[in-house]
Design a protein around this motif. Sequence first.
Motif, mmCIF file in Angstrom:
data_model
loop_
_atom_site.group_PDB
_atom_site.id
_atom_site.type_symbol
_atom_site.label_atom_id
_atom_site.label_comp_id
_atom_site.label_asym_id
_atom_site.label_seq_id
_atom_site.Cartn_x
_atom_site.Cartn_y
_atom_site.Cartn_z
ATOM 1 N N THR C 123 0.825 -1.200 0.000
ATOM 2 C CA THR C 123 0.000 0.000 0.000
ATOM 3 C C THR C 123 0.859 1.249 0.000
ATOM 4 N N PHE C 124 1.835 1.262 0.928
ATOM 5 C CA PHE C 124 2.648 2.470 1.047
ATOM 6 C C PHE C 124 3.547 2.652 -0.173
ATOM 7 N N LEU C 125 4.016 1.543 -0.754
ATOM 8 C CA LEU C 125 4.828 1.671 -1.969
ATOM 9 C C LEU C 125 4.030 2.386 -3.056
ATOM 10 N N GLY C 126 2.767 1.954 -3.229
ATOM 11 C CA GLY C 126 1.925 2.583 -4.250
ATOM 12 C C GLY C 126 1.727 4.054 -3.962
ATOM 13 N N LEU C 127 1.438 4.369 -2.700
ATOM 14 C CA LEU C 127 1.209 5.756 -2.319
ATOM 15 C C LEU C 127 2.462 6.590 -2.553
ATOM 16 N N PHE C 128 3.595 6.005 -2.211
ATOM 17 C CA PHE C 128 4.881 6.677 -2.372
ATOM 18 C C PHE C 128 5.105 7.028 -3.838
ATOM 19 N N THR C 129 4.899 6.051 -4.716
ATOM 20 C CA THR C 129 5.097 6.292 -6.136
ATOM 21 C C THR C 129 4.131 7.348 -6.642
ATOM 22 N N PHE C 130 2.886 7.244 -6.179
ATOM 23 C CA PHE C 130 1.866 8.224 -6.575
ATOM 24 C C PHE C 130 2.324 9.634 -6.228
ATOM 25 N N SER C 131 2.804 9.818 -4.991
ATOM 26 C CA SER C 131 3.142 11.187 -4.602
ATOM 27 C C SER C 131 4.370 11.681 -5.351
#
Lengths: 163, 97, 665
Positions: C123-131
Motif C-alpha cells: 500500500t505504502f509503496l503505491g502511495l509513495f510512487t503516486f506522490s
Amino acid sequence: MIDVLIYFFSALAAISALYILFTSNILYAAFALVITFLAIAILYILANADFVAATQIMIYVGGIVVVIIFGVMLTNKLVNSAPKSGSHNKFIAFIISGVLFTLLTFAILDMNLGALGVERGNIQSLGYGLMTNYLLPFEMAAILLLLALIGATVIVSQKNVKK
Amino acid sequence: MVLFYFILSAFLFSVGLAIVITRKNAIFVLIGIELMLNAANLNFVAMSKSITLDGQFFALFVIVVAAAETAVGLAMVLKVFNYFKTVELDKINELKG
Amino acid sequence: MELTVTSEESWLSIIMLGLPLVSAIFALLISGRLKVIVGWLTSALMLASTAIAVVILIRVWTSAAIYNHLGWFDFAGLAFDIGFYIDPPAALLLVIVCLVSFLVHLFSIEYMKEDDGFIRYFTFLGLFTFSMIGIVIADNLLIIFMFWELVGFCSYLLIGHWYKKESAVKASKKAFLVNRIGDVGFMIGLAICWSQFQTFDIAQLKTEFSALAPMSIPSVLLTVLGISLFTGAIGKSAQFPLQVWLPDAMEGPTPVSALIHAATMVAAGVYFVFRLYFMMSPDALTIIAIMGSITAFMGAVAAMTQHDIKKVLAFSTISQLGYMIMALGVGAKNGALFLLYTHAFFKAGLFLAAGAIIHSLHKAIHDDKYDVQDMRTMGGLRKTMPVTFMAYLICSLSLIGIPLFSGFLSKEIILIEVLQAALSRGGIYIGISILAFLSVTLTAYYVSRQLLLIFFDTYRGKNETDIHENSILIKTVLIILSVLSIGVVWSLNPFSMESSWVMLKLGIPESSLPHSWTMIMSLSLIIIGLLYSYSRYRPASKHVKNYHNSSPSQNSLAALSFNNWYLDSIYNEVIINPFLKIVEVISKVERIVIDRLVDLSGIFTVVFSNVVGWIDRAIVDGIVNGSVYVVGKAGVITKSISGSKAQSYIILAVIGILIIIFLVL
C-alpha cells in the motif's frame, strides 16, 4: 431557462409537501421532507443565495431530517410493520389552511413589489455582515444552540419521573 | 419571480399548518413546523434580492433556531414517549383538565 | 516552448498518476490470505503506469510539452489552479520513477514474502510512487508542496515499516523531523513567492521572472527566496546540514531504500531545484554549489570506513546527491539531471543487489542476532552468487565513473562544467572544483573497497554451504537494472556524452575546454583511488585479515569518517540537549509557579462558589419556585376552561390570527 427551473422545483417542493400531508407512513414523510428541503435549497440558489442554500442542505437535510428519522426509529417498533399514523380534524384543517392561503395570496398580490431590485449576494459580504452588523444575533444564535443542546440532553437524560 | 416565491411560500406554510393540525403523530407535527419555518425562510431569501442582504441573514438565523427547535422538540417527544409509551397526540389526554 | 493542450495526453497523464494510487487502494482492500496476488497485481499496475509513461515520453520527446490546468478555487479574487506540466526532462524522470518503482515492486514480492506487513508495505509503496509522480508533473508550487509532504509522510511510514524495532521507529521519526526543518524553509519560500508575485503557477512565475525589471524586487529578497526553496531540497535530498536522516533510513526494508535513494524521495529535491532553476539568483546558486560540494565530499569521506553494506551505499547516495546539487549550483543543470537519471538505475541496482545478498544470507543463517549486513563477515560471494556479483560490479563501475558505463557520461558533464566555472570565475569555485575532484578519488576508493570486501577473498561468516543465488525473479530485476547502467543505453558512443540522446534533447553545455582534459584527470584520480583500496583490501592481505576484528576508531580520522563527521553527536550536543534542558526548566517553572497559582485560584473559587451557592439556594430558587407555583396555578386555572386536545388550541389560535388578518386587510 431559470424561470423553468424555478417552476419545476417549486412544483417539486409543493408536491412533496402535499405528500407529507397525505401519507400515513412517517418514514416516507421524512424522505419526502428531504426532497422538499433540497428543492427549496435549489430555489435559494436560483435566488442568488448560495450560502443559505448550502446551510439549508447541511443543517436541514444533514441534521434535522436525520434527527427526525432517529425520532421515528426510537418511537416506533419497526420490526414488522411500517410506522403508520392517522389524522384527524381534517375538515377544519382544510378550511383553515385554505382560508389562510387565500388571504396570504391576496395580501401578496396586494403588495408593491416594484421596489425590489436584484442583487447578487456573495459569501464575503455575508461573512462581513455576520461579523459586524449582525454580530450580536450571531453570538446569541451560538448561545441558543448551546442552550438547546444542553436542554435536549437534560430533558432526555432525566430518569423516569412517573410516579 | 419574487411574487412566485411568495406564493409558493404561502402554499408551503398552509400545508405545514394543515400537517400540524391534522396529524396525530407528534413527529409529524414537528415536520409540519419545519415546513412552516422553511416557508418563512423562502420569503426572507426572496426578499434579499433587494439592496441589502438582510433577508439572507434572517434566513440563516431562522435555520439556526430551527435546528435548536428540532433538538428540543424531539427530546420532548422522546420524553413523552417514555412517559406515555406513545406519541399519538389523541391518546395523550393529560392536558385535559 | 510551445504549450499545447491535447486532451488525450492529459488523460494519459492522469491515468498514469492514478494507477499507483489505485494499486495502493487495491492492496489495502484485498484481504490477508491473498497476499501473493497483491504483489503481482500492484506490480502489474506499476507496469501499466510505466508503459503509459513511455508513451508520454515518446509523445513529449517528438512534439510539444503537455500542459494542462484548470481552475481549482477562487479566494478573495485570486485564482488557484490545479494542473500538470510535462516537458521532456519530466517525462524521462516519470519513466524512471515508474520503472524503478515497478522493479522494486517485483523485487519486494520475493524479498518481503514472509513479512507480516506485506499488504501494508505494498500500500505504502503505491502511495509513495503516486506522490512522487505528483511532484514531477505538478505545475504549481502549492500542489508540489502537497505531494512533497505526502512523499515525506510515505517515507516515514516505510522507514518505520518494522515498527516493533525501536531503531526503525527512531529512524523514521528522525527522517520525518529533519525533513520538517527543510519544509519550514520551503514554506517561507512559498510565502515570499506569494507576497511578491501572487501566484504559485510555475509557468506564470517563469514569465514574471523573465520580464522582471532589474530593480523592481531587491536582489537580497530573490536570494532569500531561492535559498528558502533550496532549504526544502536540502531536507529531501539530504544535503549538508540535514543529511543525517539518510543513513538512519537504512532501517527500512532494503527495496524501500532502493526506491528512496534511486527514484523517489531524494530525487525530488534535485528535480525541484532543477524545475525552479529560473528562480535562483546568482548568489543563491553560489550557496547551492558550496553546499553541494561540501555534501559530496563529506558523504564520500563517511562512506570510506563503514562496515554496514547499506550504510556505504547510503553515504554514497549523499555524495552523489551532493554532486547533482553542486552541478546545479555551477550552472550544469542538464548535467545534474542526467546524473539523476543514470544514478537512479545504478543506485537502485546496487541497493537491490545488496538486498539480494542480505536476503540470501538471511535465508542461510537463521539467527536474528547475527548481523547479515556487516561486510566484515562477508567475502568470496563472487563464487556463490555470480549474477548478483555481475550486477553489483556493473553498477559499481557506473557509480565510480569508469568509461563505457552510464555514470561516466553524466559525471563528465558535471566535471567539465565545474572545472570551467573554477577557471573562469575563480574564487570559491576553485575550492568547489577541488572538492569535486577529490570526491572522485574517494568514490573510487570506497566502492572498490566494498566490492573487494563483499565478493573477493574467502567467506568470513558462517553457514557458507547454505548460501545460494536468489530466485529468478530477483535475478531478472538485477539484470534489467545493470543493463540500464551500461553506457551504450544512454549514448551511442559511450565515450562521449555529446552523442547521448538525453543530452541532445536537454542541451549540451557550451564548453571551451577539451573533454580529454577532464577525462584524463578524472581517470587518473579514479585509478589512484582504485590502487589505494586494492593495496589495502586485496584478497588475503594482512589488512583484510585484521579487518574482521577491527574496531572503527583506530585513529581519529577513521573515527571521524565512521561517525559521519560526528554530525549526530554535534546536533545532540548543540540542539537537542540544550532544548531538553530548556524544557526541563520550563517544566520546573510550571510545577512551582503555575501550579501554585492554579491551586490558589482553585481554593478561591471553592470559597466563592460556596457563597454563591447559598445566594442561589436562598434567593434565586425562591423566586423561581415562586414563579413556577404561580404559573402552575395559572395553568390549572386555564386548562380547565378550554377543550381537550393540544391541536385544538392550535386551531383556535390560527382562527384568531385569521380574524386579525381580516381586520387588518
